[in-house]
Design an enzyme around this catalytic site. Structure first.
Site, PDB file in Angstrom:
ATOM      1  N   ARG A   1      -3.682 -10.242   4.791  1.00 29.37           N
ATOM      2  CA  ARG A   1      -4.185 -10.196   3.417  1.00 29.37           C
ATOM      3  C   ARG A   1      -3.063  -9.662   2.529  1.00 29.37           C
ATOM      4  O   ARG A   1      -2.701  -8.492   2.634  1.00 29.37           O
ATOM      5  CB  ARG A   1      -5.422  -9.285   3.371  1.00 29.37           C
ATOM      6  CG  ARG A   1      -6.084  -9.187   2.012  1.00 29.37           C
ATOM      7  CD  ARG A   1      -7.272  -8.225   2.076  1.00 29.37           C
ATOM      8  NE  ARG A   1      -7.959  -8.140   0.811  1.00 29.37           N
ATOM      9  CZ  ARG A   1      -7.553  -7.384  -0.200  1.00 29.37           C
ATOM     10  NH1 ARG A   1      -6.473  -6.640  -0.102  1.00 29.37           N
ATOM     11  NH2 ARG A   1      -8.236  -7.378  -1.332  1.00 29.37           N
TER      12      ARG A   1
ATOM     13  N   LYS B   1       0.813  -1.226   0.000  1.00 27.85           N
ATOM     14  CA  LYS B   1       0.000   0.000   0.000  1.00 27.85           C
ATOM     15  C   LYS B   1       0.844   1.272   0.000  1.00 27.85           C
ATOM     16  O   LYS B   1       2.050   1.249   0.220  1.00 27.85           O
ATOM     17  CB  LYS B   1      -0.981  -0.040   1.180  1.00 27.85           C
ATOM     18  CG  LYS B   1      -2.153  -0.991   0.878  1.00 27.85           C
ATOM     19  CD  LYS B   1      -3.215  -1.006   1.936  1.00 27.85           C
ATOM     20  CE  LYS B   1      -4.363  -1.927   1.483  1.00 27.85           C
ATOM     21  NZ  LYS B   1      -5.321  -2.196   2.552  1.00 27.85           N
TER      22      LYS B   1
END
Ligand code: HH2
Length: 269
Positions: free
Chosen positions: A239, A205
């Site tokens: 995840r 991210k």
């Protein structure tokens, strides 16, 4: 939890697995790499993204869920906030609903999860994907996110979802600036100690890009640091895009953190 995005526009793998055959092949690869679950999604929620309508989301997602469910034995999670899409995915073999709106997006979702007994990921997000990074504000990010998630879990249970169905997720990158993401990641033990399993999704991210000044394709090492520290604080599900590499990271971090003297656990227990 291995990520499978059947989208043209996801921030890392957008377009790569948009073709159903490629998505199925990728799912098999992640399972062979050791994924314990797969999270299949057909709507990008990256900052600035626009919603996809129900028909299009189902058209992308359901054939892939059906084919993957036939081919693998690991549980399949479906990354959607639409009840009709989740229902079709469950009919096709999914057993977990990963709802990034935490049941605020579609009022039919809670009933569906209660009825089917599916697993339920409740994720924190401030705002919507289109606007969430504009000016996120918190009094105390950790406490605000924790009380939101517990309120959402309470809402789900009041509507017939069993506690054992629920996982919580602080929603890394969803309406959080860099320091807010870091505060959440530094204090994950607070979430791991709520009595619900904790899912964390730091993979590749933007906060990692900000720290290491690297494009999305070069953020696996940064992801590894976040994954290791999440495991050390008691996170249960990670995840990630890079299953093979992160599985090793998880194994080593878990082995070390099982030693009771590991400081991160004590500090936040
Ligand atoms: N992050 C993304 C999507 N879904 N679900 C949960 N529960 N937690 C997360 O952190 C999370 C999530 C964003 O990542 P990705 O799927 O790789 O990208 P995109 O939203 O662009 O498809």
């Amino acid at each position: 939890m291995g990520i499978v995005n059947v989208t043209p526009d996801s921030f890392f793998d957008g377009g790569r697995y948009f073709d159903p055959g490629a998505a199925v092949e990728h799912s098999l690869r992640l399972t062979a790499e050791g994924a314990d679950l797969l999270d299949i999604g057909a709507e990008s929620t990256r900052p600035g993204s626009l919603p996809v309508d129900e028909a299009e989301e189902s058209r992308r997602l359901i054939p892939v869920v059906a084919a993957v469910a036939k081919a693998v034995s690991v549980p399949i999670s479906v990354d959607t906030s639409k009840a009709a899409v989740a229902q079709a995915a469950i009919d096709a073999g999914a057993v977990i609903v990963n709802d990034v709106t935490a049941l605020r997006g579609d009022q039919a979702m809670v009933g569906l999860v209660a009825r089917t007994g599916a697993g339920l990921v409740l994720m924190h997000m401030q705002g919507t994907p289109r606007t969430m990074q504009q000016a996120p504000r918190y009094d105390d990010v950790v406490e605000d996110v924790r009380s939101f998630l517990l309120e959402r879990a309470g809402f789900a249970m009041e509507h017939g979802v069993a506690k054992s169905q629920i996982l919580l997720d602080p929603g890394i990158g969803f309406g959080k600036v860099l320091v807010q993401n870091l505060d959440l990641l530094a204090r994950l033990a607070v979430f791991a100690n709520t009595g619900f399993p904790l899912l964390v999704g730091p993979s590749r991210k933007a906060f990692i890009g900000r720290l290491v000044d690297r494009p999305v394709q070069d953020r696996a090492w940064g992801t590894a640091a976040a994954v290791a520290l999440a495991v050390a604080q008691g996170a249960h599900v990670l995840r990630v895009h890079d299953v093979a590499a992160m599985r090793d990271v998880v194994k080593v971090a878990a082995a070390i953190s099982r030693r009771t003297s590991f400081p991160l656990r004590e500090q936040h227990a």
